[in-house]
Write an enzyme that holds these catalytic residues in place. Structure first.
Site, PDB file in Angstrom:
ATOM      1  N   MET A  76      22.259  -9.994 -55.245  1.00 21.20           N
ATOM      2  CA  MET A  76      21.000  -9.794 -54.526  1.00 21.20           C
ATOM      3  C   MET A  76      19.954 -10.821 -54.967  1.00 21.20           C
ATOM      4  O   MET A  76      19.240 -11.382 -54.149  1.00 21.20           O
ATOM      5  CB  MET A  76      20.481  -8.377 -54.774  1.00 21.20           C
ATOM      6  CG  MET A  76      19.314  -8.000 -53.899  1.00 21.20           C
ATOM      7  SD  MET A  76      18.681  -6.358 -54.242  1.00 21.20           S
ATOM      8  CE  MET A  76      19.915  -5.328 -53.504  1.00 21.20           C
ATOM      9  N   TYR A  91      30.233 -10.017 -59.350  1.00 22.58           N
ATOM     10  CA  TYR A  91      30.728  -8.714 -58.886  1.00 22.58           C
ATOM     11  C   TYR A  91      32.168  -8.812 -58.396  1.00 22.58           C
ATOM     12  O   TYR A  91      32.541  -9.786 -57.728  1.00 22.58           O
ATOM     13  CB  TYR A  91      29.858  -8.205 -57.730  1.00 22.58           C
ATOM     14  CG  TYR A  91      28.539  -7.613 -58.176  1.00 22.58           C
ATOM     15  CD1 TYR A  91      28.502  -6.512 -59.040  1.00 22.58           C
ATOM     16  CD2 TYR A  91      27.333  -8.143 -57.718  1.00 22.58           C
ATOM     17  CE1 TYR A  91      27.290  -5.966 -59.430  1.00 22.58           C
ATOM     18  CE2 TYR A  91      26.122  -7.595 -58.104  1.00 22.58           C
ATOM     19  CZ  TYR A  91      26.103  -6.510 -58.962  1.00 22.58           C
ATOM     20  OH  TYR A  91      24.902  -5.978 -59.349  1.00 22.58           O
ATOM     21  N   LYS A 115       8.476 -19.430 -32.488  1.00 21.02           N
ATOM     22  CA  LYS A 115       8.810 -18.013 -32.725  1.00 21.02           C
ATOM     23  C   LYS A 115       9.417 -17.848 -34.114  1.00 21.02           C
ATOM     24  O   LYS A 115       9.871 -18.834 -34.717  1.00 21.02           O
ATOM     25  CB  LYS A 115       9.770 -17.530 -31.640  1.00 21.02           C
ATOM     26  CG  LYS A 115      11.111 -18.222 -31.652  1.00 21.02           C
ATOM     27  CD  LYS A 115      11.875 -17.968 -30.370  1.00 21.02           C
ATOM     28  CE  LYS A 115      13.229 -18.640 -30.439  1.00 21.02           C
ATOM     29  NZ  LYS A 115      13.806 -18.875 -29.116  1.00 21.02           N
ATOM     30  N   ARG A 160      20.556 -12.751 -19.744  1.00 18.01           N
ATOM     31  CA  ARG A 160      19.836 -12.056 -20.811  1.00 18.01           C
ATOM     32  C   ARG A 160      18.545 -11.600 -20.139  1.00 18.01           C
ATOM     33  O   ARG A 160      18.619 -10.872 -19.157  1.00 18.01           O
ATOM     34  CB  ARG A 160      19.605 -13.002 -21.992  1.00 18.01           C
ATOM     35  CG  ARG A 160      19.179 -12.298 -23.267  1.00 18.01           C
ATOM     36  CD  ARG A 160      18.972 -13.266 -24.423  1.00 18.01           C
ATOM     37  NE  ARG A 160      17.974 -14.309 -24.108  1.00 18.01           N
ATOM     38  CZ  ARG A 160      17.582 -15.238 -24.957  1.00 18.01           C
ATOM     39  NH1 ARG A 160      18.084 -15.284 -26.175  1.00 18.01           N
ATOM     40  NH2 ARG A 160      16.676 -16.133 -24.606  1.00 18.01           N
TER      41      ARG A 160
HETATM   42  C1  LIG Z   1      14.041 -20.114 -28.825  1.00 18.41           C
HETATM   43  C2  LIG Z   1      13.874 -20.605 -27.486  1.00 18.41           C
HETATM   44  C3  LIG Z   1      13.846 -21.971 -27.211  1.00 18.41           C
HETATM   45  C4  LIG Z   1      14.103 -23.028 -28.255  1.00 18.41           C
HETATM   46  O1  LIG Z   1      15.479 -23.302 -28.277  1.00 18.41           O
HETATM   47  P1  LIG Z   1      16.104 -24.329 -29.308  1.00 18.41           P
HETATM   48  O2  LIG Z   1      17.557 -24.191 -29.072  1.00 18.41           O
HETATM   49  O3  LIG Z   1      15.716 -23.876 -30.656  1.00 18.41           O
HETATM   50  O4  LIG Z   1      15.564 -25.650 -28.976  1.00 18.41           O
HETATM   51  C5  LIG Z   1      13.584 -22.368 -25.925  1.00 18.41           C
HETATM   52  N1  LIG Z   1      13.355 -21.460 -24.960  1.00 18.41           N
HETATM   53  C6  LIG Z   1      13.390 -20.133 -25.175  1.00 18.41           C
HETATM   54  C7  LIG Z   1      13.136 -19.205 -24.065  1.00 18.41           C
HETATM   55  C8  LIG Z   1      13.657 -19.658 -26.433  1.00 18.41           C
HETATM   56  O5  LIG Z   1      13.678 -18.360 -26.651  1.00 18.41           O
END
Ligand SMILES: *Cc1c(COP(=O)(O)O)cnc(C)c1O
Length: 631
Positions: A312, A264, A41, A139
């Protein structure tokens, strides 16, 4: 990693061998029979989902995990054929895309599951999906009391095929007790509903290393596979190499007197005479603003502190400890072999998240991929607008084809147009398009004294870049044989002979071949039913790569009863003139022109004994344009 000539202001190097080594180290924590899913992801945590997925699959990943439809779709467009699981809850509007690209969404809501089923039914397809169980993180996912309804609904849906059930640890890296409770809950829910599916998965990478999630048949690997620790205890258990290195260069150097403020709001005041380097990277490049007066970069292997506020687009570094520093020197901002620059160390300097820092790094930086120390590929920085020079030729070909397909709303036509029409211009030639200019081809018929035949005198001239120190003139008496000579780039002239004739230097005579006035030597030989005349000269090699004038004159015989003569342009040509002179006895000749290019209607001039067809000198004419004279 090898040195390379830097042309970027900042860039990201991805060490795929390090990624592979991390995966191999992580796989040792899997119980026998347990597999893994690679989490890619957010563009593989900023590493590039396409390349990372490729390596993960080769290391045995059973599936890939993305956050949403868009990420899954991009992987599919890049040619990924593996199982792709969308981990976050999808939106109803994303269902058509999920179905189109064959992605596995995560189901936690009965209404969404029903909608998925009905939309799949409308399209006459089936959709694989996985159920998310909330084992305590609270969650996404269905709570224990909701899970029964979801499971009972989903297993009955005709167009949804449930392939897995999973859950997620809230604190797999540091709370063993809570994690074990989550795992017990997960196991009990599987048992309660008698769930036996191809995919059950629970552990993320940190949990795996802590011995968690063994009850499931897969683990989901993320951050640890990218070589970033999320807890100090992990260092004793597993050696991980950072996969990403974020680099830039010194763009300015200056000496500041004691007392000079920097950046800055004047937050840093030189405590002594200071040598200061400007690095052209700021928070817009993903170097966090909170690293102001906290971060450090590596220059010549020496750690140099970031001084003043990160701007920036720039940051200032105290390089007093590196007197030999000069403009253009490489600066390591994050990652690499320097422990102090590990993402988890740098993000800890400001209480940030290593996950976040990885994802935000290099927003303006091109990525370079290395495998066993060798540069294997690179990916342009993400731009809002398409800039063709960002891409390789093969990538451009794919883009052109998909753009045409979208424009004409047909994959098939897009493929056809790009293959049949455009490919000959650039597909295999990669920038080296040699076109002809000032193409003049004249054919004159005269009485031959041989019953049933005209004597045909042809003269051909054109300008073109000389590709090699010889070229071929080909003459065959079968169209099929001659066809193969149309594909060859070393052939400049082809003539189809009447099949009543024996092919020899009498029936087809090359009377003169010249390049830039230099008379070429000719050597005839016969090859599979074709007469090949090789035209060469020792001086030709001096002209290779330069535009030269070709002159090719032939003398041959042409059957009177053929009643037609055609002349075609075989290459992209600028400026065409085709002429036909004939005895006055051949009256009423019909002339059909088939031209494509800038002008479909060439000029036609006729007299009692000749016809000339021509375009303007600068006008482009496409291959397969030509004239048929019928008599
Ligand atoms: C991002 C994610 C992972 C990976 O977790 P890491 O801590 O990066 O190994 C695993 N399962 C789900 C559902 C995730 O969203």
């Amino acid at each position: 990693m090898p040195q390379r000539k830097v042309r970027e202001r900042s860039w990201v190097e991805i060490d795929l061998s390090a990624f592979r080594a991390n995966l191999q180290a992580l796989k040792r924590f899997l119980r026998p029979g347990q597999g893994f899913i690679q989490i890619v992801k957010a563009d593989a945590y900023g590493h590039g989902a396409g390349e990372i997925s490729r390596v993960a699959i080769s290391e045995g990943a059973a599936a890939l995990g993305v956050a949403n439809l868009e990420e899954g779709k991009l992987l599919r467009i890049q040619g990924c054929k593996e199982i792709i699981i969308i981990l976050s809850p999808s939106l109803p509007d994303e269902i058509p895309g999920i179905l189109e690209y064959g992605l596995q969404p995560t189901l936690a809501d009965p209404a969404f599951a029903r909608k998925l089923d009905s939309m799949a039914a409308e399209r006459g397809v089936s959709c694989q999906a996985q159920l998310k169980f909330d084992s305590g993180m609270h969650r996404s996912g269905a709570l224990e009391e909701e899970f029964g309804e979801l499971w009972n609904l989903c297993r009955k849906l005709k167009n949804v095929d449930v392939t897995g059930v999973f859950s997620h640890f809230a604190a797999g890296e540091n709370d063993l007790d809570f994690s074990q409770r989550q795992e017990r809950k997960f196991s009990s829910i599987l048992k309660k509903y008698g769930i036996d599916l191809p995919f059950t998965h629970l552990a993320n990478s940190a949990a795996l290393v802590n011995g968690l999630g063994q009850s499931a048949n897969y683990a989901r690997l993320g951050i640890l596979s990218y070589g970033v620790y999320t807890h100090p205890s992990q260092r004793e258990k597993i050696a991980l190499k950072p996969v990403m290195t974020f680099k830039s260069t010194v763009s300015q150097l200056k000496n500041l007197p004691k007392g000079a403020p920097v950046g800055y709001n004047l937050t840093w005041i030189a405590p002594r005479k200071t040598r200061c380097a400007i690095v052209p990277v700021g928070y817009a490049d993903g170097y966090d603003f909170l690293l102001s007066n906290r971060g450090a970069v590596s220059l010549h292997g020496i750690l140099c502190p970031v001084i003043g506020k990160v701007s920036m687009d720039m940051l200032c570094v105290d390089v007093s400890a590196v007197p030999e520093a000069k403009l253009g020197d490489e600066v390591i901002l994050l990652g690499g072999s320097c422990d102090e620059l590990r993402v988890e160390i740098i993000s800890a300097l400001y209480g940030g998240s290593p996950y976040e820092l990885l994802c935000q790094v290099g927003r303006r930086a091109k990525r370079f991929y290395y495998e066993s120390g060798r540069l294997v590929t690179s990916a342009p920085l993400a731009r809002r607008d398409f800039v063709s020079s960002d891409f390789s030729d093969s990538k451009l070909n794919t883009i052109i084809q998909s753009a045409i397909a979208q424009r004409v709303e047909s994959e098939e036509l897009g493929e056809l147009i790009s293959r049949e029409i455009l490919r000959q211009f650039f597909y295999n030639k990669d920038r080296e398009i040699h076109y002809r200019r000032n193409f003049v081809h004249h054919i004159r018929f005269a009485e031959s004294g041989i019953e049933g035949y005209w004597r045909a005198f042809t003269t051909l001239s054109f300008d073109k870049i000389l590709a090699g120190d010889f070229f071929i003139v080909a003459c065959a008496n079968s169209e099929n044989t001659l066809k193969t000579y149309f594909k060859r780039r070393d052939v400049e002239y082809r003539w189809l002979m009447d099949d009543n004739f024996h092919l020899d230097s009498e029936s087809f005579r090359l009377s003169s071949v010249r390049v830039n006035g230099c008379k070429l030597e000719t050597a005839v030989h016969f090859q599979g039913g074709c007469m090949e005349i090789r035209c060469s000269h020792p001086d030709l090699k001096d002209f290779v790569g330069k535009e030269v004038s070709f002159h090719i004159d032939t003398e041959t015989l042409y059957p009177k009863n053929s009643h037609q003569l055609s002349v075609f342009v075989t290459e992209l040509t600028q400026g065409v003139k085709i002429g036909f002179s004939h005895p006055a006895s051949l009256a009423g000749i019909e002339c059909v022109t088939v031209f494509s290019g800038q002008n479909k209607y060439p000029r036609l001039i006729r007299s009692a004994t000749s016809i000339t067809v021509s375009t303007k000198a600068g006008e482009w004419v496409f291959p397969q344009s030509g004239v048929v004279f019928a008599y």
